[in-house]
Design a protein around this motif. Structure first.
Motif, mmCIF file in Angstrom:
data_model
loop_
_atom_site.group_PDB
_atom_site.id
_atom_site.type_symbol
_atom_site.label_atom_id
_atom_site.label_comp_id
_atom_site.label_asym_id
_atom_site.label_seq_id
_atom_site.Cartn_x
_atom_site.Cartn_y
_atom_site.Cartn_z
ATOM 1 N N HIS A 1 0.865 -1.171 0.000
ATOM 2 C CA HIS A 1 0.000 0.000 0.000
ATOM 3 C C HIS A 1 0.912 1.234 0.000
ATOM 4 N N ALA A 2 0.618 2.221 -0.904
ATOM 5 C CA ALA A 2 1.476 3.407 -0.987
ATOM 6 C C ALA A 2 0.652 4.585 -1.474
ATOM 7 N N TYR A 3 1.194 5.774 -1.322
ATOM 8 C CA TYR A 3 0.580 6.956 -1.919
ATOM 9 C C TYR A 3 1.661 7.906 -2.402
ATOM 10 N N LEU A 4 1.265 8.754 -3.371
ATOM 11 C CA LEU A 4 2.177 9.711 -3.996
ATOM 12 C C LEU A 4 1.531 11.088 -3.934
ATOM 13 N N ILE A 5 2.231 12.026 -3.353
ATOM 14 C CA ILE A 5 1.712 13.396 -3.233
ATOM 15 C C ILE A 5 2.446 14.304 -4.226
ATOM 16 N N LYS A 6 1.675 15.007 -5.070
ATOM 17 C CA LYS A 6 2.240 15.963 -6.026
ATOM 18 C C LYS A 6 1.437 17.263 -5.949
ATOM 19 N N ARG A 7 2.132 18.357 -6.262
ATOM 20 C CA ARG A 7 1.501 19.664 -6.026
ATOM 21 C C ARG A 7 1.249 20.492 -7.297
ATOM 22 N N THR A 8 1.933 20.222 -8.390
ATOM 23 C CA THR A 8 1.749 21.029 -9.605
ATOM 24 C C THR A 8 1.604 20.115 -10.818
ATOM 25 N N ASN A 9 1.155 20.708 -11.911
ATOM 26 C CA ASN A 9 0.933 19.891 -13.121
ATOM 27 C C ASN A 9 2.224 19.633 -13.901
#
Length: 603
Positions: free
Chosen positions: A113-121
């Motif tokens: 189980h994992a997640y990826l956080i991104k802030r811009t396109n």
């Protein structure tokens, strides 16, 4: 900011991917289209996607594939090791990635189980699915107002995604390869198979949501399936999905018709705008001609009365004055009559065009009318020899013309046979725009061939005016003789087409020479302007590596060759190689010119 959550693992022995589900707006917000291999979504395609998401039945599409570029991919991959397990400490190589503790073991592959956080396109790249995301890039996109779809609702839709991790230094090449494999390694589903599912199984209740052409196309398929159009090769029912094309052909026919509806509507509205002016010009010339003819007749009556009273003494000054006035009015009547005939012809053509366009617009949404067009096209197929029956695009174009104008259909078939288009019989069921290209190609050539005939002549000269009258008669004879082809060429005199003083006559002449399909030049008057216009036309043709489309006229007993020079000397030796029509009487001119027009237009 967006948080993409799912499971992370190694696939195909070497690709690390994160797979999960997320709101479509989040995927759009943190990704962008790479210019190197992705193209912009067409407005119509974006509209179709939005309409499908808003109203489509069985609403689903495959996962959207994004790429996350890793600066130190080598250590990232090495750290994963041969056990294919992505552990929590591997996340150090990918900014925003967090690997959680839960494991999902499956035959040696241990997904976490994992997640990826991104802030811009700028942080993720769209490998596949860009067209599905583009409508959500801007709430101000016109597609939202055109479809009346609620962007606030649609952007909440949860969709599947895959993030594939790639080495930053080779990212463009790697991602383009993945894009190619996703889109081009698969065997494309033939339209015929898709339509068989839609039609035979009646999968979709609301046919309009499939596209505006589907309701009529499906009704047409139902009729064609009966076998009544088996004489048309592409509509033949073989009861084999590998050999049938009739469903695809029906859809392509309706798609082509729909593509030209806006253009025909625009042409109809333009003709409507111009009709009052054309009608007014005709009525004005009609009124002027009646008045002038009345004055002329009164003068003739006066002259006849004077002859009787003077015992036909033609030496009297008053007789000569009256005779001169009658002659002058005769020339004015003749000139005005030619203008009147031109205006009457223009009015008839405009009304005919309006009737043609209105008829087409009335029929395009009627499946029965399209079936009648198929019957007309079926008769055209009877004249083709062997397997020279063209492809699906050719069939669609013929049906389009059968709906628009049966005479235009005959011109199209004649042109297609002359150019061997009916000999191209390869299946083109995967192409959507072949028929549109074929129609546009024919229209450009047809328009050039049928348009205006520029008349180069001396103005105000009695002999030249009489020759012009015979040119007009020859064109009218040609049009009447070949009414079924509907070429409708018309002679243009530049002195009668100047609409505004803002344009010089010279500018108008050069413009007309460039745009016309044929030039008829009268050399009988040895007018220097005529020679200038011939030279300019020759230059235009030479610049396009073409032979000038020109007919030169010469009256062998012309009033202007007082010295009785040799013909070649009179008209110029450098014009001897161009097409010339030499005549002694005007019947020779009319008959000869009709023959030359037939040769020029290929009829």
């Amino acid at each position: 900011m967006a948080k993409l959550e799912g499971i992370i693992y190694k696939t195909f022995n070497h690709y690390v991917v994160l797979r999960g589900f997320a709101p479509i707006k989040d995927l759009a917000a943190i990704s962008h289209k790479p210019d190197s291999y992705q193209r912009n979504a067409l407005d119509n395609h974006k509209k179709e996607i939005v309409e499908f998401l808003a109203n489509g039945e069985y609403k689903y599409f495959p996962e959207i594939t994004l790429a996350c570029r890793v600066h130190d991919y080598e250590n990232f991959a090495r750290n994963i090791g041969i056990d294919n397990a992505v552990d929590r400490d591997d996340a150090q190589f990918v900014p925003g990635l967090k690997v959680l503790s839960e494991r999902l073991p499956y035959e040696g592959y241990r997904a976490r189980h994992a997640y990826l956080i991104k802030r811009t396109n700028t942080e993720l790249v769209r490998v596949d699915g860009n067209h599905r995301l583009e409508p959500f890039d801007s709430p101000a996109d016109s597609v939202w107002t055109e479809t009346n779809a609620d962007i606030n609702e649609l952007k909440k839709l949860i969709v599947p995604f895959t993030v594939i991790f790639s080495a930053e230094e080779q990212a463009d090449k790697f991602e383009a390869g993945i894009f190619h494999n996703i889109n081009f390694k698969q065997e494309p589903l033939r339209q015929e198979a898709s339509l068989k599912i839609i039609h035979d199984l009646n999968v979709f209740d609301d046919k309009e949501n499939l596209g505006k052409e589907y309701p009529i196309a499906l009704r047409l398929i139902e009729q064609v399936k009966s076998g009544r159009y088996n004489a048309i090769p592409w509509l033949r029912v073989n009861d084999s999905i590998d050999q049938d094309y009739y469903r695809t052909a029906c859809l392509r026919i309706v798609q082509l018709i729909n593509k030209f509806i806006p253009e025909i509507k625009e042409a109809y509205e333009e003709e409507q705008k111009r009709l009052p002016g054309t009608q007014a010009k005709y009525e004005e010339l009609d009124s002027q001609l009646v008045k002038l003819q009345t004055l002329h007749d009164q003068l003739v009556e006066k002259l006849d009365d004077f002859k009787f009273r003077s015992n036909y003494d033609v030496t009297l000054p008053e007789y000569r004055t009256l005779e001169k006035d009658v002659y002058g009015y005769s020339l004015q009547v003749r000139d005005l009559q030619n203008q009147y005939n031109g205006a009457k012809y223009s009015l008839e053509v405009r009304k005919s065009q309006l009737k043609t366009y209105q008829s087409f617009l009335d029929k395009v949404q009627d499946a029965n009318a399209i079936e009648q067009a198929l019957n007309i096209v079926g008769r055209e197929y009877e004249q083709f020899e062997g397997n020279e029956y063209g492809n699906i695009a050719f069939l669609c174009a013929m049906v389009f013309y059968a709906l628009l104008d049966k005479n235009r259909l005959k011109s199209f078939v004649y042109w297609a046979k002359q150019n061997g288009i009916n000999k191209i019989v390869d299946a083109d069921d995967l192409s959507n725009d072949g028929s549109e290209n074929l129609v546009n190609m024919f229209e450009r050539i047809h328009q050039t061939k049928r348009n205006e005939i520029f008349i180069s002549m001396q103005f105000g000269d009695s002999q030249s005016e009489l020759i012009y009258e015979k040119i007009v008669r020859a064109v009218e004879t040609f049009n009447a003789k070949h009414r079924n082809i509907t070429l409708n060429p018309r002679p243009i005199r530049i002195d009668r087409t100047i609409e505004s003083s803002t344009f010089s006559i010279q500018d108008k002449i050069l413009e007309a020479i460039q745009s016309c399909s044929l030039i008829i030049a009268d050399l009988s008057s040895a007018n220097i302007n005529v020679y200038h216009e011939i030279g300019y036309a020759m230059g235009v043709a030479q610049s396009h590596n073409m032979i000038p489309n020109m007919i030169l006229l010469y009256k062998e007993d012309t009033d202007h060759n007082k010295e009785r020079k040799d013909v070649d000397k009179f008209i110029g030796f450098n014009l001897r190689n161009l097409s010339q029509l030499r005549f002694k009487d005007y019947s020779q001119l009319v008959d000869g010119l009709v023959e030359r027009l037939e040769k020029h237009y290929g009829v």
